[in-house]
Scaffold this motif. Structure first.
Motif, PDB file in Angstrom:
ATOM      1  N   ASP A 130      -0.844 -18.411   6.691  1.00 17.50           N
ATOM      2  CA  ASP A 130      -0.834 -19.375   5.592  1.00 17.50           C
ATOM      3  C   ASP A 130      -1.916 -18.958   4.601  1.00 17.50           C
ATOM      4  O   ASP A 130      -3.112 -19.041   4.885  1.00 17.50           O
TER       5      ASP A 130
ATOM      6  N   THR B 255      -2.366 -20.188   1.499  1.00 19.00           N
ATOM      7  CA  THR B 255      -2.540 -21.190   0.446  1.00 19.00           C
ATOM      8  C   THR B 255      -3.989 -21.308   0.006  1.00 19.00           C
ATOM      9  O   THR B 255      -4.285 -21.349  -1.195  1.00 19.00           O
ATOM     10  N   ALA B 256      -4.912 -21.363   0.979  1.00 15.09           N
ATOM     11  CA  ALA B 256      -6.317 -21.612   0.661  1.00 15.09           C
ATOM     12  C   ALA B 256      -7.111 -20.348   0.388  1.00 15.09           C
ATOM     13  O   ALA B 256      -8.221 -20.420  -0.148  1.00 15.09           O
TER      14      ALA B 256
ATOM     15  N   SER C 182      -0.839 -20.185  -5.408  1.00 12.39           N
ATOM     16  CA  SER C 182      -0.345 -21.417  -6.026  1.00 12.39           C
ATOM     17  C   SER C 182      -0.345 -21.340  -7.551  1.00 12.39           C
ATOM     18  O   SER C 182       0.332 -22.130  -8.221  1.00 12.39           O
TER      19      SER C 182
ATOM     20  N   LYS D 232       6.985 -21.772  -1.457  1.00 22.03           N
ATOM     21  CA  LYS D 232       6.246 -22.802  -0.730  1.00 22.03           C
ATOM     22  C   LYS D 232       7.192 -23.495   0.240  1.00 22.03           C
ATOM     23  O   LYS D 232       8.292 -23.901  -0.128  1.00 22.03           O
TER      24      LYS D 232
ATOM     25  N   THR E 272       7.476 -25.447   4.546  1.00 22.64           N
ATOM     26  CA  THR E 272       6.827 -26.058   5.704  1.00 22.64           C
ATOM     27  C   THR E 272       7.272 -25.334   6.969  1.00 22.64           C
ATOM     28  O   THR E 272       8.472 -25.125   7.176  1.00 22.64           O
TER      29      THR E 272
ATOM     30  N   THR F 213       2.250 -26.700   5.537  1.00 23.46           N
ATOM     31  CA  THR F 213       2.985 -26.555   4.287  1.00 23.46           C
ATOM     32  C   THR F 213       2.194 -25.654   3.354  1.00 23.46           C
ATOM     33  O   THR F 213       1.007 -25.888   3.097  1.00 23.46           O
ATOM     34  N   GLY F 214       2.841 -24.608   2.872  1.00 19.82           N
ATOM     35  CA  GLY F 214       2.157 -23.680   1.983  1.00 19.82           C
ATOM     36  C   GLY F 214       2.943 -22.403   1.814  1.00 19.82           C
ATOM     37  O   GLY F 214       4.175 -22.394   1.875  1.00 19.82           O
ATOM     38  N   TRP F 215       2.216 -21.319   1.596  1.00 20.17           N
ATOM     39  CA  TRP F 215       2.810 -19.989   1.412  1.00 20.17           C
ATOM     40  C   TRP F 215       2.371 -19.114   2.580  1.00 20.17           C
ATOM     41  O   TRP F 215       1.206 -19.167   2.999  1.00 20.17           O
TER      42      TRP F 215
ATOM     43  N   ARG G 189     -12.221 -19.775   0.760  1.00 21.03           N
ATOM     44  CA  ARG G 189     -11.414 -20.719   1.543  1.00 21.03           C
ATOM     45  C   ARG G 189     -12.007 -22.125   1.563  1.00 21.03           C
ATOM     46  O   ARG G 189     -11.268 -23.120   1.578  1.00 21.03           O
TER      47      ARG G 189
END
Length: 385
Positions: free
Chosen positions: A104, A106-107, A112, A121, A123, A132-134, A152
């Motif tokens: 993941d 995302t962070a 995004s 994107k 889940t 949920t993210g990439w 992060r």
């Protein structure tokens, strides 16, 4: 993990290398070091030339100062003097291994902010956790290379955000090439600590990690028992699989006492970490691995008020089984420290990290993962004399 590879002189404590860490390992040290037989008799892993004890492992590079798992973070760790630099590996859609703590992203990337990837994107459930993210497995390497890494935990490490967008997501092969270049500059090997992330999950997707890791290790000559590299995984079956592919030293990572490795969950194996750190569990691990990497709470549990309690017998028991211990993770900020080492009311301010390091090193651990390799090295120096 962070850290640099500066030349370390052996202290009075035995030098340990990744090449042979079992009680029956061949001793390669020079004069003044114990023989393998003497080490076995003392209930400690056999000595080899290579790493000081306690060893400082740069956690995701110098992640206390730079966005994690970037070449910038790895380089800073190396330049600070870290004995080993850590990488976590996850695959891309087209089968390349890249360095991210999780699939993941995302962070840890600016994904995004890329409208062309908005429809990626999704889940997913990874090792029982819904996210949920990439995810890296939904991107080709070429697509991932259009992204840039970022901090992060920006709320905690606000200064690290200065470096957001500066570095790409590195491939494992790029890191191996970087380590070779840096090793040639320094005239000595650069040690790496390489983790297979969620191996059961990825194998089900047709993206098995172990074969890909082994192929690159062989390509860059890090597949032998004297390689300057540790393999690690929270799934014992991944280490067992790697053991059949390469001779590189390996470590089984262990989470908190009540947890179960995810491959155990999948196989309906009822054993917990508490079972694995009993003498019989450690003997089983020692049959295919050279060490364990437990959560620090496995070494010294915390009391209900968050302070350090009484150390367990895990260090003594692991050494008796011929295993080294590299627990994780020490960080300087109050929010991560045991309550008795926090200072002031700002959760993001530095606490008494040196006091905490001293408490952990006093248990006899062989090394430690840290986001702050410079702090860890100063603390370790007191135990290397």
């Amino acid at each position: 993990m962070e850290r640099e590879q500066r030349e370390q002189q052996p202290g009075r404590r035995t030098l340990l290398g990744a090449a042979a860490l079992g009680a029956g390992a061949m001793a390669l040290g020079g004069a003044g070091t114990a023989t393998a037989a003497e080490a076995a008799a003392a209930g400690k892993p056999g000595p080899v030339r290579g790493l000081p004890v306690p060893t400082v492992i740069g956690h995701r590079g110098a992640s206390g100062y730079r966005p994690e798992h970037t070449l910038g973070s790895y380089q800073l760790a190396l330049d600070m003097g870290a004995d080993i630099v850590e990488q976590d590996l996850v695959p891309t859609k087209d089968g390349h291994l890249v360095c991210r703590h999780e699939n993941d992203i995302t962070a840890t990337t600016d994904v995004s902010a890329h409208p062309e990837f908005a429809d990626r994107k999704t889940t997913k459930t990874v090792d029982g956790t819904k996210l949920t993210g990439w995810f890296t497995e939904d991107f080709t390497l070429a697509e991932l290379k259009t992204l840039r890494a970022k901090e992060r935990i920006p709320g905690t490490r606000q200064r690290n955000t200065l470096y957001d967008g500066r570095w790409e997501v590195p491939t494992f092969e790029e890191v191996l090439q970087w380590a070779d270049r840096e090793g040639r500059k320094r005239g000595r090997k650069v040690w790496l600590y390489v983790e297979t992330k969620h191996p059961t999950y990825f194998r089900k997707l047709g993206l098995g990690l172990e074969e890909r890791v082994a192929k690159l290790l062989r390509k860059y000559g890090r597949h032998k028992k004297d390689a300057a590299l540790f393999l690690q995984s929270f799934e014992p079956s991944s280490i067992q699989r790697l053991r059949k592919l390469v001779d590189t030293p390996s470590v089984v990572l262990l989470s908190t006492m009540t947890s179960r490795p995810w491959d155990f969950v999948e196989a309906n194996d009822p054993r917990t970490v508490a079972d694995l750190v009993k003498p019989e569990g450690l003997k089983w691990i020692a049959s295919y691995a050279q060490g364990i990497g437990p959560d620090l709470s496995v070494i010294i549990p915390r009391t209900p008020d968050g302070k350090l309690g009484t150390p367990t017998s895990v260090v003594k028991d692991a050494h008796a089984a011929g295993l080294v211990l590299h627990p994780y993770t020490m960080r300087n900020e109050n929010t991560f420290l045991p309550a008795d080492f926090r200072r002031g009311t700002d959760a993001n301010a530095y606490g008494d990290a040196f006091g905490a390091f001293k408490a952990y090193f006093a248990t006899g651990i062989d090394g430690i993962f840290s986001d702050n390799p410079d702090t860890a090295l100063l603390a370790a120096a007191d135990f290397r004399k």
